[in-house]
Each structure stands twice: as structure tokens, then as C-alpha cells.
Scaffold this motif. Structure first.
Motif, short mmCIF file in Angstrom:
data_model
loop_
_atom_site.label_atom_id
_atom_site.label_comp_id
_atom_site.label_asym_id
_atom_site.label_seq_id
_atom_site.Cartn_x
_atom_site.Cartn_y
_atom_site.Cartn_z
N TYR A 31 40.74 14.42 74.62
CA TYR A 31 40.90 15.82 75.03
C TYR A 31 40.35 16.76 73.96
N GLN A 32 39.65 17.80 74.42
CA GLN A 32 39.10 18.81 73.52
C GLN A 32 39.15 20.17 74.20
N LEU A 33 39.34 21.19 73.39
CA LEU A 33 39.25 22.57 73.89
C LEU A 33 38.04 23.23 73.26
N LYS A 34 36.86 22.74 73.65
CA LYS A 34 35.63 23.31 73.13
C LYS A 34 35.42 24.73 73.66
N GLN A 35 35.89 24.96 74.88
CA GLN A 35 35.76 26.28 75.49
C GLN A 35 36.92 26.50 76.45
N ASP A 36 37.05 27.71 76.92
CA ASP A 36 38.11 28.06 77.86
C ASP A 36 37.85 27.40 79.21
N PRO A 37 38.74 26.52 79.69
CA PRO A 37 38.49 25.85 80.97
C PRO A 37 38.85 26.69 82.19
N CYS A 38 39.56 27.81 81.99
CA CYS A 38 40.09 28.56 83.13
C CYS A 38 39.03 29.20 84.04
N PRO A 39 37.98 29.81 83.49
CA PRO A 39 37.00 30.44 84.38
C PRO A 39 36.31 29.48 85.34
N SER A 40 36.12 28.23 84.91
CA SER A 40 35.40 27.27 85.74
C SER A 40 36.30 26.31 86.50
N LEU A 41 37.61 26.43 86.34
CA LEU A 41 38.53 25.53 87.02
C LEU A 41 38.51 25.83 88.52
N ARG A 42 38.18 24.83 89.33
CA ARG A 42 37.95 25.08 90.76
C ARG A 42 39.23 25.25 91.56
N LEU A 43 40.28 24.50 91.23
CA LEU A 43 41.51 24.48 92.03
C LEU A 43 41.18 24.20 93.49
N LYS A 44 40.34 23.21 93.69
CA LYS A 44 39.83 22.91 95.03
C LYS A 44 40.93 22.48 96.00
N ALA A 45 41.81 21.59 95.56
CA ALA A 45 42.85 21.08 96.45
C ALA A 45 43.84 22.18 96.83
N ILE A 46 44.27 22.98 95.87
CA ILE A 46 45.16 24.10 96.18
C ILE A 46 44.45 25.11 97.07
N ASP A 98 58.36 26.77 100.26
CA ASP A 98 58.74 25.79 99.24
C ASP A 98 57.46 25.22 98.65
N LEU A 99 57.16 25.60 97.42
CA LEU A 99 55.88 25.21 96.84
C LEU A 99 55.81 23.74 96.44
N SER A 100 56.96 23.07 96.39
CA SER A 100 56.92 21.63 96.09
C SER A 100 56.24 20.86 97.22
N LEU A 101 56.09 21.49 98.40
CA LEU A 101 55.37 20.85 99.51
C LEU A 101 53.89 20.66 99.17
N TYR A 102 53.41 21.41 98.19
CA TYR A 102 52.01 21.30 97.78
C TYR A 102 51.85 20.37 96.58
N ARG A 103 52.78 19.46 96.42
CA ARG A 103 52.81 18.52 95.31
C ARG A 103 51.48 17.76 95.15
N ILE A 161 48.81 17.83 91.97
CA ILE A 161 48.45 16.63 91.21
C ILE A 161 46.93 16.45 91.18
N THR A 162 46.28 16.66 92.32
CA THR A 162 44.82 16.51 92.38
C THR A 162 44.13 17.49 91.45
N ASP A 163 44.57 18.75 91.48
CA ASP A 163 43.94 19.75 90.61
C ASP A 163 44.29 19.53 89.14
N MET A 164 45.45 18.96 88.88
CA MET A 164 45.78 18.61 87.50
C MET A 164 44.85 17.50 87.00
#
Length: 255
Positions: free
Chosen positions: A70-85, A234-239, A243-246
Motif C-alpha cells: 500500500y502507498q499513498l503516492k497521490q490522493d485516490p479520492c478524485p479518481s475513485l469510481r465507486l462503480k458498484a455503489i 437501511d444502508l447495510s442492504l448495500y453491503r 465490499i466491491t468498491d472497497m
């Protein structure tokens, strides 16, 4: 505890004959049995030498945790797709700037950000009424000096709102070294993962918003005029989606 001279600077002053020999020589060459306390001293010195060597080779239990790539070379948030959510709720809002807080330190690298999803309108096409909004919070902490495992386990039920009961914390198998899904009383869900020296969190929260012709009413709507807002899901329904986006987030930090 072994003092510093024993560990680092006194090895050259030890008489090998006294440490490992079974007898002392008299000046005239006559051998005499060693006194019992000398045996004990020799054994203690040898044990100190071996213990110090082990401490040097193995780090005395204070080895840095394995970051597993694991590395934090750059900020991952702008490019994080969150495709499954995005497929089960709503895609991320493309026009909203994501503010991230990045910390770099010899002991810890950490990033935090909040990613809004698109608003979902209620009934009607007038642009007025109740809207439902979702936000995904991301936290990544890379511990470079101290193993976070014990603290992760100890704080697995701890949230900003207090300590959750056991039934609101679910173990998630086959995700990192350990993973838990927390369901808060307000319906929000948080997925926490420990993987070596990395601690990651994906927090899914929901809120409602009333849109009217006057902005002040949307901030403080008259309940008699607008009625009750929509029931929060109930957001736990999107479990599964969480997990996929994690997993996507974890993979992106190893590239």
C-alpha cells in the motif's frame, strides 16, 4: 532489562576462558574447580550475548508493520469510481469538488475525503419536494511504525456517536486481515478493513433535503406544509456494493 553497555559495547571485554571453561588455572599451572557464582556469572553473560543478538536480528518485537504494497503516492479520492455503489444507489456527483485531507508523516500517512452522490428526487417533476442524498466517506491510514492490529480490534465497535452493541457489528470474511461492517442507529453503514499496517474505512451515509421555491424553506421546511420526508433506507442492504468498491480502493493503492 539488560543495560545499554551489555547490549552494545562490552562484548570485547569478556574473557572467553571464564565464560566457557570449566576450571580456573592457578598461577603455578594447577587447576582448581570454579566457584558456583562464577558458573552463574558465565551463564548470565552468555545468555545476555545471545539475547542481544536476537534483539539485533529480530528487532525486539518493534518491527514496522507490513504495508503489503500500500502507498499513498497521490490522493485516490478524485479518481475513485465507486462503480458498484453507483449502480445500486446513484453515481458520484461529477460537478462537486472533493476536498481531501492528506497527512504525510514518518509514522503515518493518511487521507480522508467525502464524496457526494447525485441527488435522488422524490415524486413529481417540478423540481420541488424531497430529495434523498448519499455521501461516501473514505479514510485510509498507513501505519509505518506501529502495528495497528490491536487497536483496530479494540475499537471495532467505537464510532463518533458512541459504542455500538455487538449485534450492530458484522464480521466480513475474506477481506484483508480483518473486516467489520458497522450499522449505526441512524441507518448509516461503515465498512472497516485491517490489512497489515493499512486501516481503511468506507462510510455510506444518507440524508433528506426539501427543495422549495424559497431557499429558506429548504433549510427549515414547514412540516405542516411539506409533510414527512421519505423514510431513510437501511444502508447495510448495500453491503455487497460497499465490499466491491472497497476492494477497488485497496487495489488502486497498490498500483
Amino acid at each position: 532489562m539488560i543495560s545499554e553497555p551489555e547490549m552494545a559495547g562490552e562484548f570485547g571485554g569478556v574473557d572467553t576462558r571464564e565464560v566457557v571453561g570449566g576450571f580456573d588455572e592457578e598461577p603455578g599451572g594447577e587447576l582448581r574447580p570454579r566457584r558456583p557464582w562464577q558458573w552463574a556469572l558465565g551463564g548470565a553473560v552468555m545468555a545476555s550475548v545471545l539475547w542481544a543478538a536476537a534483539l539485533f536480528l529480530h528487532g525486539g518485537g518493534d518491527r514496522a508493520p507490513d504495508l503489503s504494497g500500500y502507498q499513498l503516492k497521490q490522493d485516490p479520492c478524485p479518481s475513485l469510481r465507486l462503480k458498484a455503489i453507483g449502480e445500486v444507489i446513484a453515481p458520484r456527483e461529477p460537478t462537486t469538488k472533493v476536498d481531501s485531507g492528506l497527512l504525510r508523516h514518518a509514522a503515518l500517512d493518511q487521507i480522508q475525503c467525502s464524496i457526494p452522490l447525485r441527488f435522488l428526487a422524490g415524486a413529481g417533476e417540478s423540481g420541488k419536494g424531497w430529495f434523498t442524498g448519499y455521501t461516501v466517506g473514505i479514510t485510509v491510514a498507513l501505519h509505518k511504525k506501529t502495528d495497528p492490529g490491536a487497536e483496530f480490534e479494540a475499537r471495532r465497535r467505537v464510532t463518533d456517536d458512541g459504542v455500538l452493541p455487538e449485534e450492530q457489528v458484522e464480521t466480513v470474511p475474506d477481506l484483508g486481515d480483518k473486516a467489520y461492517l458497522l450499522t449505526r442507529d441512524n441507518g448509516d453503514a461503515e465498512l472497516r478493513v485491517l490489512d497489515g499496517g493499512a486501516v481503511l474505512s468506507l462510510d455510506l451515509s444518507v440524508f433528506t433535503y426539501y427543495q422549495s421555491e424559497r431557499e429558506s424553506e429548504s433549510e427549515n421546511p414547514d412540516e405542516n406544509a411539506v409533510g414527512d420526508g421519505p423514510e431513510l433506507p437501511d444502508l447495510s442492504l448495500y453491503r455487497s456494493a460497499m465490499i466491491t468498491d472497497m476492494r477497488d480502493l485497496m487495489s488502486s493503492l497498490k498500483r
